[in-house]
Design a protein around this motif. Structure first.
Motif, PDB file in Angstrom:
ATOM      1  N   THR A 168       0.819  -1.205   0.000  1.00  0.00           N
ATOM      2  CA  THR A 168       0.000   0.000   0.000  1.00  0.00           C
ATOM      3  C   THR A 168       0.857   1.260   0.000  1.00  0.00           C
ATOM      4  N   CYS A 169       0.181   2.391  -0.055  1.00  0.00           N
ATOM      5  CA  CYS A 169       0.847   3.684  -0.202  1.00  0.00           C
ATOM      6  C   CYS A 169       1.442   4.153   1.131  1.00  0.00           C
ATOM      7  N   ASP A 176       1.070   7.067   2.204  1.00  0.00           N
ATOM      8  CA  ASP A 176       0.216   8.172   2.663  1.00  0.00           C
ATOM      9  C   ASP A 176      -0.114   8.037   4.157  1.00  0.00           C
ATOM     10  N   ARG A 197       5.273  -0.694   1.832  1.00  0.00           N
ATOM     11  CA  ARG A 197       4.745   0.628   1.490  1.00  0.00           C
ATOM     12  C   ARG A 197       5.713   1.397   0.607  1.00  0.00           C
ATOM     13  N   PRO A 216       5.432   5.084  -2.452  1.00  0.00           N
ATOM     14  CA  PRO A 216       4.500   6.062  -3.018  1.00  0.00           C
ATOM     15  C   PRO A 216       3.512   5.391  -3.977  1.00  0.00           C
ATOM     16  N   GLY A 217       2.247   5.481  -3.675  1.00  0.00           N
ATOM     17  CA  GLY A 217       1.214   4.918  -4.542  1.00  0.00           C
ATOM     18  C   GLY A 217       0.866   3.470  -4.278  1.00  0.00           C
ATOM     19  N   GLU A 226      -4.642   0.511  -3.102  1.00  0.00           N
ATOM     20  CA  GLU A 226      -4.438   1.922  -3.425  1.00  0.00           C
ATOM     21  C   GLU A 226      -5.510   2.726  -2.700  1.00  0.00           C
ATOM     22  N   HIS A 227      -5.427   4.046  -2.775  1.00  0.00           N
ATOM     23  CA  HIS A 227      -6.386   4.833  -2.004  1.00  0.00           C
ATOM     24  C   HIS A 227      -6.829   6.082  -2.758  1.00  0.00           C
ATOM     25  N   THR A 228      -7.964   6.591  -2.375  1.00  0.00           N
ATOM     26  CA  THR A 228      -8.492   7.809  -2.994  1.00  0.00           C
ATOM     27  C   THR A 228      -7.615   9.005  -2.631  1.00  0.00           C
ATOM     28  N   ARG A 229      -7.633  10.000  -3.467  1.00  0.00           N
ATOM     29  CA  ARG A 229      -6.902  11.256  -3.265  1.00  0.00           C
ATOM     30  C   ARG A 229      -5.393  11.025  -3.073  1.00  0.00           C
ATOM     31  N   CYS A 230      -4.861  10.037  -3.811  1.00  0.00           N
ATOM     32  CA  CYS A 230      -3.427   9.732  -3.728  1.00  0.00           C
ATOM     33  C   CYS A 230      -2.634  10.783  -4.502  1.00  0.00           C
ATOM     34  N   GLN A 247      -5.513   5.320 -12.063  1.00  0.00           N
ATOM     35  CA  GLN A 247      -5.223   4.526 -10.875  1.00  0.00           C
ATOM     36  C   GLN A 247      -5.748   3.101 -10.991  1.00  0.00           C
TER      37      GLN A 247
END
Ligand SMILES: [Zn+2]
Length: 165
Positions: free
Chosen positions: A36-37, A39, A59, A61-62, A89-93, A126
Protein backbone atom coordinates in the motif's frame (compact mmCIF):
# COMPACT_ATOMS: atom_id res chain seq x y z
CA UNK A 1 23.02 16.57 19.19
CA UNK A 2 19.72 17.45 17.63
CA UNK A 3 16.65 17.47 19.87
CA UNK A 4 14.42 16.58 16.95
CA UNK A 5 13.75 13.02 18.08
CA UNK A 6 13.60 13.50 21.84
CA UNK A 7 9.82 13.55 22.17
CA UNK A 8 9.54 10.55 19.88
CA UNK A 9 12.01 8.53 21.93
CA UNK A 10 10.20 9.53 25.14
CA UNK A 11 7.00 8.20 23.60
CA UNK A 12 8.84 4.97 22.82
CA UNK A 13 9.91 4.65 26.45
CA UNK A 14 6.26 4.79 27.47
CA UNK A 15 5.35 2.28 24.73
CA UNK A 16 7.99 -0.18 25.92
CA UNK A 17 6.70 -0.02 29.52
CA UNK A 18 3.57 -1.90 28.49
CA UNK A 19 5.05 -3.81 25.54
CA UNK A 20 3.00 -6.90 24.79
CA UNK A 21 4.30 -8.15 21.43
CA UNK A 22 7.32 -10.09 22.65
CA UNK A 23 7.72 -13.63 21.42
CA UNK A 24 6.23 -13.11 17.96
CA UNK A 25 7.77 -15.48 15.43
CA UNK A 26 8.28 -13.07 12.53
CA UNK A 27 5.86 -15.10 10.38
CA UNK A 28 2.66 -13.44 9.25
CA UNK A 29 0.08 -14.79 11.69
CA UNK A 30 -2.82 -13.83 9.40
CA UNK A 31 -1.00 -15.23 6.34
CA UNK A 32 -1.29 -11.83 4.74
CA UNK A 33 0.91 -9.32 2.93
CA UNK A 34 -0.33 -5.81 2.17
CA UNK A 35 1.15 -3.56 -0.50
CA UNK A 36 0.00 0.00 0.00
CA UNK A 37 0.85 3.68 -0.20
CA UNK A 38 3.05 5.65 2.19
CA UNK A 39 0.22 8.17 2.66
CA UNK A 40 -0.23 9.10 6.34
CA UNK A 41 -4.00 8.55 6.08
CA UNK A 42 -3.51 4.85 5.34
CA UNK A 43 -2.95 2.91 8.58
CA UNK A 44 -3.10 -0.70 7.35
CA UNK A 45 -3.32 -2.69 10.58
CA UNK A 46 -6.42 -1.04 12.13
CA UNK A 47 -8.04 -0.56 8.71
CA UNK A 48 -7.98 -4.34 8.23
CA UNK A 49 -8.60 -5.39 11.82
CA UNK A 50 -5.04 -6.64 12.20
CA UNK A 51 -2.45 -6.54 14.96
CA UNK A 52 1.35 -6.49 14.98
CA UNK A 53 2.58 -9.91 13.88
CA UNK A 54 -0.33 -10.51 11.51
CA UNK A 55 0.91 -9.21 8.16
CA UNK A 56 3.89 -8.08 6.13
CA UNK A 57 3.26 -4.43 5.22
CA UNK A 58 5.07 -3.10 2.13
CA UNK A 59 4.74 0.63 1.49
CA UNK A 60 5.91 3.06 -1.14
CA UNK A 61 4.50 6.06 -3.02
CA UNK A 62 1.21 4.92 -4.54
CA UNK A 63 1.36 1.36 -3.20
CA UNK A 64 2.92 0.20 -6.44
CA UNK A 65 4.28 -3.23 -7.30
CA UNK A 66 7.96 -2.52 -7.91
CA UNK A 67 10.84 -4.99 -8.31
CA UNK A 68 11.59 -4.62 -4.60
CA UNK A 69 7.97 -5.35 -3.68
CA UNK A 70 8.11 -8.52 -5.80
CA UNK A 71 11.36 -9.45 -4.04
CA UNK A 72 9.61 -9.03 -0.69
CA UNK A 73 6.60 -11.10 -1.80
CA UNK A 74 8.87 -13.94 -2.90
CA UNK A 75 10.35 -14.03 0.59
CA UNK A 76 7.00 -13.52 2.31
CA UNK A 77 5.19 -16.27 0.40
CA UNK A 78 7.95 -18.85 0.69
CA UNK A 79 9.48 -18.12 4.08
CA UNK A 80 7.08 -15.99 6.14
CA UNK A 81 3.76 -17.78 5.89
CA UNK A 82 2.01 -15.38 3.50
CA UNK A 83 -0.82 -16.98 1.50
CA UNK A 84 -2.81 -13.85 0.55
CA UNK A 85 -1.62 -10.57 -0.95
CA UNK A 86 -3.68 -7.38 -0.92
CA UNK A 87 -2.60 -4.49 -3.14
CA UNK A 88 -4.41 -1.45 -1.72
CA UNK A 89 -4.44 1.92 -3.42
CA UNK A 90 -6.39 4.83 -2.00
CA UNK A 91 -8.49 7.81 -2.99
CA UNK A 92 -6.90 11.26 -3.26
CA UNK A 93 -3.43 9.73 -3.73
CA UNK A 94 -0.72 12.29 -4.50
CA UNK A 95 0.93 10.03 -7.08
CA UNK A 96 -2.21 9.01 -8.99
CA UNK A 97 -4.14 10.82 -11.67
CA UNK A 98 -1.02 12.75 -12.62
CA UNK A 99 2.17 12.39 -14.64
CA UNK A 100 5.82 11.96 -13.64
CA UNK A 101 6.51 15.36 -15.23
CA UNK A 102 3.89 17.07 -13.06
CA UNK A 103 5.25 15.46 -9.89
CA UNK A 104 8.81 16.44 -10.86
CA UNK A 105 7.64 20.00 -11.32
CA UNK A 106 6.01 20.04 -7.87
CA UNK A 107 9.23 18.74 -6.29
CA UNK A 108 11.30 21.29 -8.20
CA UNK A 109 8.97 24.08 -7.07
CA UNK A 110 9.10 22.92 -3.44
CA UNK A 111 12.85 22.29 -3.32
CA UNK A 112 14.21 24.92 -5.68
CA UNK A 113 16.32 22.12 -7.18
CA UNK A 114 16.32 20.36 -10.53
CA UNK A 115 14.26 17.18 -10.10
CA UNK A 116 14.17 16.28 -13.78
CA UNK A 117 16.42 13.25 -13.26
CA UNK A 118 14.33 11.70 -10.45
CA UNK A 119 12.08 8.81 -11.52
CA UNK A 120 8.55 8.81 -10.06
CA UNK A 121 6.21 5.86 -10.56
CA UNK A 122 3.03 7.87 -11.13
CA UNK A 123 -0.28 6.25 -12.09
CA UNK A 124 -2.09 8.22 -14.77
CA UNK A 125 -5.17 6.04 -14.35
CA UNK A 126 -5.22 4.53 -10.88
CA UNK A 127 -7.53 1.58 -11.60
CA UNK A 128 -5.54 0.59 -14.68
CA UNK A 129 -2.33 0.74 -12.64
CA UNK A 130 -3.91 -1.38 -9.90
CA UNK A 131 -5.02 -4.04 -12.37
CA UNK A 132 -1.56 -4.12 -13.95
CA UNK A 133 0.13 -4.35 -10.56
CA UNK A 134 -2.12 -7.22 -9.44
CA UNK A 135 -1.43 -9.02 -12.72
CA UNK A 136 2.31 -8.51 -12.18
CA UNK A 137 2.13 -10.21 -8.79
CA UNK A 138 -0.08 -13.06 -10.03
CA UNK A 139 2.23 -13.82 -12.94
CA UNK A 140 5.51 -13.50 -11.08
CA UNK A 141 7.30 -16.81 -11.62
CA UNK A 142 8.86 -17.06 -8.17
CA UNK A 143 5.68 -16.36 -6.20
CA UNK A 144 4.55 -19.41 -4.21
CA UNK A 145 1.84 -21.54 -5.85
CA UNK A 146 -1.74 -20.99 -4.74
CA UNK A 147 -1.28 -17.48 -3.34
CA UNK A 148 -4.45 -15.37 -3.56
CA UNK A 149 -3.84 -11.86 -4.91
CA UNK A 150 -6.44 -9.08 -4.89
CA UNK A 151 -6.53 -5.40 -5.77
CA UNK A 152 -8.43 -2.98 -3.52
CA UNK A 153 -9.24 0.69 -3.06
CA UNK A 154 -9.27 2.42 0.33
CA UNK A 155 -11.44 5.51 0.69
CA UNK A 156 -9.58 7.98 2.93
CA UNK A 157 -12.84 9.82 3.64
CA UNK A 158 -14.98 6.86 4.76
CA UNK A 159 -12.44 4.25 5.94
CA UNK A 160 -13.96 1.64 3.64
CA UNK A 161 -11.97 -0.83 1.54
CA UNK A 162 -13.57 -2.15 -1.64
CA UNK A 163 -12.36 -4.85 -3.99
CA UNK A 164 -11.44 -3.79 -7.52
CA UNK A 165 -9.86 -6.91 -8.98
ZN1 LIG B 1 -0.99 7.62 -1.96
Amino acid sequence: MSQDFDAILQANQRYAQTFEHDGLSGKAAAGLAVVTCMDVRVDPLPILGLRPGDANILRNPGGRVTPQVLEALVLATHLLGVERVMVIEHTRCAVAGSTPEAVRQRVSDASGKDASWQPFLVAGDQETALREDVAAVRSYPLLADGVEVGGFMYDVDTGLVSRVV
